[in-house]
Design a protein around this motif. Structure first.
Motif, PDB file in Angstrom:
ATOM      1  N   LEU A 155       0.803  -1.221   0.000  1.00  0.00           N
ATOM      2  CA  LEU A 155       0.000   0.000   0.000  1.00  0.00           C
ATOM      3  C   LEU A 155       0.837   1.272   0.000  1.00  0.00           C
ATOM      4  O   LEU A 155       0.618   2.153  -0.833  1.00  0.00           O
ATOM      5  N   GLU A 156       1.778   1.405   0.913  1.00  0.00           N
ATOM      6  CA  GLU A 156       2.538   2.656   0.998  1.00  0.00           C
ATOM      7  C   GLU A 156       3.414   2.862  -0.242  1.00  0.00           C
ATOM      8  O   GLU A 156       3.593   3.990  -0.704  1.00  0.00           O
TER       9      GLU A 156
ATOM     10  N   LEU B 295       1.129   4.138  -2.901  1.00  0.00           N
ATOM     11  CA  LEU B 295       0.783   5.550  -2.701  1.00  0.00           C
ATOM     12  C   LEU B 295       1.890   6.480  -3.188  1.00  0.00           C
ATOM     13  O   LEU B 295       1.604   7.545  -3.737  1.00  0.00           O
TER      14      LEU B 295
ATOM     15  N   SER C  25      -1.695  12.459  -0.290  1.00  0.00           N
ATOM     16  CA  SER C  25      -1.452  11.107   0.222  1.00  0.00           C
ATOM     17  C   SER C  25      -2.671  10.579   0.972  1.00  0.00           C
ATOM     18  O   SER C  25      -3.079   9.431   0.787  1.00  0.00           O
TER      19      SER C  25
ATOM     20  N   ARG D 193      -4.964   7.490  -0.246  1.00  0.00           N
ATOM     21  CA  ARG D 193      -5.134   6.334   0.639  1.00  0.00           C
ATOM     22  C   ARG D 193      -6.619   6.072   0.887  1.00  0.00           C
ATOM     23  O   ARG D 193      -7.089   4.942   0.826  1.00  0.00           O
ATOM     24  N   THR D 194      -7.362   7.147   1.136  1.00  0.00           N
ATOM     25  CA  THR D 194      -8.802   7.016   1.366  1.00  0.00           C
ATOM     26  C   THR D 194      -9.469   6.390   0.147  1.00  0.00           C
ATOM     27  O   THR D 194     -10.283   5.470   0.270  1.00  0.00           O
TER      28      THR D 194
ATOM     29  N   VAL E 138       4.050  10.528   2.299  1.00  0.00           N
ATOM     30  CA  VAL E 138       3.270   9.298   2.489  1.00  0.00           C
ATOM     31  C   VAL E 138       3.510   8.731   3.891  1.00  0.00           C
ATOM     32  O   VAL E 138       2.564   8.366   4.594  1.00  0.00           O
TER      33      VAL E 138
ATOM     34  N   LYS F 135       0.873   8.025   7.302  1.00  0.00           N
ATOM     35  CA  LYS F 135       0.579   6.590   7.320  1.00  0.00           C
ATOM     36  C   LYS F 135      -0.650   6.289   8.175  1.00  0.00           C
ATOM     37  O   LYS F 135      -0.745   6.713   9.314  1.00  0.00           O
TER      38      LYS F 135
ATOM     39  N   VAL G 285      -6.849   8.487   7.003  1.00  0.00           N
ATOM     40  CA  VAL G 285      -7.886   8.474   5.973  1.00  0.00           C
ATOM     41  C   VAL G 285      -8.951   9.492   6.346  1.00  0.00           C
ATOM     42  O   VAL G 285      -9.009   9.948   7.488  1.00  0.00           O
TER      43      VAL G 285
END
Length: 166
Positions: free
Chosen positions: A55-56, A59, A80, A84-85, A128, A132, A135
């Motif tokens: 995931l990161e 992003l 970021s 992520r959201t 990012v 972390k 959201v």
């Protein structure tokens, strides 16, 4: 560049006002902590395959593809959180196009940024990592963190399209 950063931060602020976004509840904060313990992977559909990306890392590729790294760090952080959201709202299943979120992998970013790659990567990774687990939610649901980058100099009120409710 500062103008664009302020504009993006202003838009995020409008979202928060219009949607009455409140800080995360204690339950949501605990969920974020649990999610951080579990490595999450995004399934990115490409032309020929489905690629699984942490995931990161994903992003970083999205933020680098959707916003110039020369923008202020706070604007990159806002992007970021929005990215992520969005990907979490789609259950970590996206494609690499403008249909969902533009994503470029490390090789593509190196080709694009050439001698500026390290500078770009360091700054976007910082944004990012600084956000972390963060959201945007409304009533325990991910918001639709949608935006556009081109408007051909036309402006409309958020009220006129039903985004803000009195």
């Amino acid at each position: 560049m500062l103008y664009h950063s302020i504009k993006i931060i202003f838009v995020i602020g409008l979202w928060m006002i219009c949607f009455n976004l409140l800080p995360q509840t204690e339950k949501q904060k605990e969920q974020v902590k649990e999610n951080e313990k579990i490595m999450q992977y995004v399934e990115v559909m490409t032309i020929n395959d489905v690629e699984k990306i942490e995931l990161e890392t994903y992003l970083i590729g999205v933020v680098a593809s959707e916003m110039p790294y020369t923008f202020e760090l706070e604007a990159l952080k806002a992007q970021s959180v929005a990215a992520r959201t969005y990907v979490l709202s789609r259950n970590l299943k996206v494609d690499a196009s403008t249909n969902t979120q533009v994503y470029k992998n490390e090789a593509q970013l190196k080709e694009i940024y050439d001698e500026n790659y390290e500078t770009m990567y360091t700054k976007i990774k910082q944004a990012v990592e600084a956000t972390k687990g963060e959201v945007l939610t409304y009533e325990n649901e991910y918001i639709s963190a949608l935006f556009y980058s081109c408007n051909k100099h036309r402006r409309i009120s958020l009220h006129s399209v039903g985004f803000c409710h009195s």
